[in-house]
Design a protein around this motif. Sequence first.
Motif, PDB file in Angstrom:
ATOM      1  N   ALA A  28       0.843  -1.198   0.000  1.00  0.00           N
ATOM      2  CA  ALA A  28       0.000   0.000   0.000  1.00  0.00           C
ATOM      3  C   ALA A  28       0.876   1.245   0.000  1.00  0.00           C
ATOM      4  O   ALA A  28       1.742   1.405   0.857  1.00  0.00           O
ATOM      5  N   GLY A  29       0.667   2.107  -0.984  1.00  0.00           N
ATOM      6  CA  GLY A  29       1.474   3.312  -1.106  1.00  0.00           C
ATOM      7  C   GLY A  29       2.512   3.232  -2.204  1.00  0.00           C
ATOM      8  O   GLY A  29       3.051   4.256  -2.626  1.00  0.00           O
ATOM      9  N   TYR A  30       2.813   2.014  -2.684  1.00  0.00           N
ATOM     10  CA  TYR A  30       3.717   1.863  -3.824  1.00  0.00           C
ATOM     11  C   TYR A  30       2.910   2.102  -5.095  1.00  0.00           C
ATOM     12  O   TYR A  30       1.946   1.379  -5.373  1.00  0.00           O
ATOM     13  N   ASP A  31       3.301   3.098  -5.873  1.00  0.00           N
ATOM     14  CA  ASP A  31       2.559   3.423  -7.090  1.00  0.00           C
ATOM     15  C   ASP A  31       2.700   2.324  -8.133  1.00  0.00           C
ATOM     16  O   ASP A  31       3.790   1.772  -8.339  1.00  0.00           O
ATOM     17  N   LEU A  32       1.604   2.028  -8.798  1.00  0.00           N
ATOM     18  CA  LEU A  32       1.645   1.135  -9.948  1.00  0.00           C
ATOM     19  C   LEU A  32       2.035   1.938 -11.185  1.00  0.00           C
ATOM     20  O   LEU A  32       1.880   3.161 -11.222  1.00  0.00           O
ATOM     21  N   TYR A  33       2.534   1.252 -12.200  1.00  0.00           N
ATOM     22  CA  TYR A  33       2.850   1.931 -13.451  1.00  0.00           C
ATOM     23  C   TYR A  33       1.557   2.213 -14.217  1.00  0.00           C
ATOM     24  O   TYR A  33       0.509   1.631 -13.929  1.00  0.00           O
ATOM     25  N   LYS A  34       1.650   3.116 -15.170  1.00  0.00           N
ATOM     26  CA  LYS A  34       0.453   3.597 -15.859  1.00  0.00           C
ATOM     27  C   LYS A  34      -0.371   2.470 -16.461  1.00  0.00           C
ATOM     28  O   LYS A  34      -1.594   2.417 -16.287  1.00  0.00           O
ATOM     29  N   ASP A  35       0.280   1.535 -17.157  1.00  0.00           N
ATOM     30  CA  ASP A  35      -0.470   0.448 -17.800  1.00  0.00           C
ATOM     31  C   ASP A  35      -1.090  -0.487 -16.763  1.00  0.00           C
ATOM     32  O   ASP A  35      -2.186  -1.024 -16.966  1.00  0.00           O
ATOM     33  N   GLN A  36      -0.402  -0.667 -15.623  1.00  0.00           N
ATOM     34  CA  GLN A  36      -0.953  -1.495 -14.552  1.00  0.00           C
ATOM     35  C   GLN A  36      -2.178  -0.826 -13.927  1.00  0.00           C
ATOM     36  O   GLN A  36      -3.212  -1.466 -13.716  1.00  0.00           O
ATOM     37  N   GLN A  37      -2.050   0.480 -13.640  1.00  0.00           N
ATOM     38  CA  GLN A  37      -3.140   1.205 -12.998  1.00  0.00           C
ATOM     39  C   GLN A  37      -4.370   1.267 -13.900  1.00  0.00           C
ATOM     40  O   GLN A  37      -5.511   1.181 -13.422  1.00  0.00           O
ATOM     41  N   GLU A  38      -4.146   1.407 -15.199  1.00  0.00           N
ATOM     42  CA  GLU A  38      -5.276   1.436 -16.136  1.00  0.00           C
ATOM     43  C   GLU A  38      -6.058   0.129 -16.096  1.00  0.00           C
ATOM     44  O   GLU A  38      -7.294   0.127 -16.119  1.00  0.00           O
ATOM     45  N   LEU A  39      -5.344  -0.993 -16.008  1.00  0.00           N
ATOM     46  CA  LEU A  39      -6.019  -2.290 -15.936  1.00  0.00           C
ATOM     47  C   LEU A  39      -6.718  -2.484 -14.596  1.00  0.00           C
ATOM     48  O   LEU A  39      -7.780  -3.121 -14.528  1.00  0.00           O
ATOM     49  N   VAL A  40      -6.135  -1.934 -13.529  1.00  0.00           N
ATOM     50  CA  VAL A  40      -6.793  -1.987 -12.218  1.00  0.00           C
ATOM     51  C   VAL A  40      -8.084  -1.171 -12.253  1.00  0.00           C
ATOM     52  O   VAL A  40      -9.127  -1.608 -11.753  1.00  0.00           O
ATOM     53  N   ASN A  41      -8.013   0.015 -12.851  1.00  0.00           N
ATOM     54  CA  ASN A  41      -9.196   0.882 -12.937  1.00  0.00           C
ATOM     55  C   ASN A  41     -10.320   0.224 -13.737  1.00  0.00           C
ATOM     56  O   ASN A  41     -11.504   0.452 -13.469  1.00  0.00           O
ATOM     57  N   LYS A  42      -9.936  -0.586 -14.713  1.00  0.00           N
ATOM     58  CA  LYS A  42     -10.922  -1.302 -15.531  1.00  0.00           C
ATOM     59  C   LYS A  42     -11.355  -2.615 -14.875  1.00  0.00           C
ATOM     60  O   LYS A  42     -12.132  -3.376 -15.456  1.00  0.00           O
ATOM     61  N   LYS A  43     -10.811  -2.870 -13.678  1.00  0.00           N
ATOM     62  CA  LYS A  43     -11.109  -4.080 -12.902  1.00  0.00           C
ATOM     63  C   LYS A  43     -10.717  -5.353 -13.650  1.00  0.00           C
ATOM     64  O   LYS A  43     -11.352  -6.407 -13.506  1.00  0.00           O
ATOM     65  N   LYS A  44      -9.639  -5.233 -14.418  1.00  0.00           N
ATOM     66  CA  LYS A  44      -9.113  -6.397 -15.130  1.00  0.00           C
ATOM     67  C   LYS A  44      -7.898  -6.994 -14.421  1.00  0.00           C
ATOM     68  O   LYS A  44      -7.629  -8.186 -14.560  1.00  0.00           O
ATOM     69  N   LEU A  45      -7.166  -6.150 -13.696  1.00  0.00           N
ATOM     70  CA  LEU A  45      -5.985  -6.606 -12.967  1.00  0.00           C
ATOM     71  C   LEU A  45      -6.305  -6.621 -11.480  1.00  0.00           C
ATOM     72  O   LEU A  45      -6.747  -5.615 -10.921  1.00  0.00           O
ATOM     73  N   HIS A  46      -6.096  -7.781 -10.847  1.00  0.00           N
ATOM     74  CA  HIS A  46      -6.450  -7.967  -9.438  1.00  0.00           C
ATOM     75  C   HIS A  46      -5.207  -7.734  -8.577  1.00  0.00           C
ATOM     76  O   HIS A  46      -4.297  -8.562  -8.550  1.00  0.00           O
ATOM     77  N   VAL A  47      -5.167  -6.604  -7.880  1.00  0.00           N
ATOM     78  CA  VAL A  47      -4.026  -6.254  -7.032  1.00  0.00           C
ATOM     79  C   VAL A  47      -4.502  -6.088  -5.595  1.00  0.00           C
ATOM     80  O   VAL A  47      -5.413  -5.306  -5.320  1.00  0.00           O
ATOM     81  N   GLU A  48      -3.870  -6.835  -4.679  1.00  0.00           N
ATOM     82  CA  GLU A  48      -4.176  -6.744  -3.254  1.00  0.00           C
ATOM     83  C   GLU A  48      -3.060  -5.998  -2.532  1.00  0.00           C
ATOM     84  O   GLU A  48      -1.893  -6.136  -2.876  1.00  0.00           O
ATOM     85  N   SER A  49      -3.425  -5.240  -1.507  1.00  0.00           N
ATOM     86  CA  SER A  49      -2.446  -4.448  -0.766  1.00  0.00           C
ATOM     87  C   SER A  49      -1.900  -5.208   0.435  1.00  0.00           C
ATOM     88  O   SER A  49      -2.602  -6.008   1.060  1.00  0.00           O
ATOM     89  N   ALA A  50      -0.634  -4.924   0.747  1.00  0.00           N
ATOM     90  CA  ALA A  50       0.010  -5.426   1.960  1.00  0.00           C
ATOM     91  C   ALA A  50       0.625  -4.232   2.681  1.00  0.00           C
ATOM     92  O   ALA A  50       0.895  -3.195   2.069  1.00  0.00           O
TER      93      ALA A  50
END
Length: 252
Positions: free
Chosen positions: A134-156
């Motif tokens: 939590a707090g580590y920024d994702l890269y632009k392409d990763q964040q775009e997929l997260v926003n589209k709910k295609k990439l599943h990222v959990e925080s630690a």
Amino acid sequence: MRTFFLLICILEIVSVANATSKKEEIHLVTFEAPPYLGEKLPEHGAGVYALREIIKKTNFTLKVTFVPPLRAKQIVNKDGYAGFFPVSLANLPSGFKMSRVFYRTPWMIAERKSSPILWEKTVDLIPYKIGNVAGYDLYKDQQELVNKKKLHVESASNDEANLLKLANKRVDLIFIEAAMFEFLMKTSPRLKPFQKDLQLNPRIVNLDEYGIAFKDNKQAQEQMAAFNKAITEEHFTRLISEYFKKHPALNP
């Protein structure tokens, strides 16, 4: 009486000289990233040691406050802080300017040896459950997929907790800096049982280039200008090596 008057004059001159020679403080925010950054590490870690030695060459001194990664960009907006580090240009927030780059490091995927990840592009990671601090920024392409709910990222909460989630099969892979992985797998008692189970994926996610994010105001920009004149990537790297010679047990 005359002697007393002369003594007072001398004391005033010394006082003024001390006041003018006192170095101004650069107060920066950072977070735990051993062995380079750590509140309980000797000299606060290799990165802080190197920065402090370099800033000694300027008219400033360095003060560092450690906070969780998620809070770093929030607390730095308060008065009294000049900026935060580390930061890459891709993740530089508005209202800040980035110093000269002084450190480059590969951002990697850690995986279980029993389940290596085969991938070439970020979209290849869509089938997997991913761990990120939590707090580590994702890269632009990763964040775009997260926003589209295609990439599943959990925080630690931190990198050690993230690695434990991976080891215990709660996630399929995690994002982590290469030296951080090596250091934690070598030194963490909680990760010791899993030393033979985890590895870094051979494909680099990104080669990050780090600097300091200084506030875009007159005082902080004057500090950044002085820092930029003093810093070189070669000098920073040399000081990192010097630190690990002093503290070989921390060398990842």
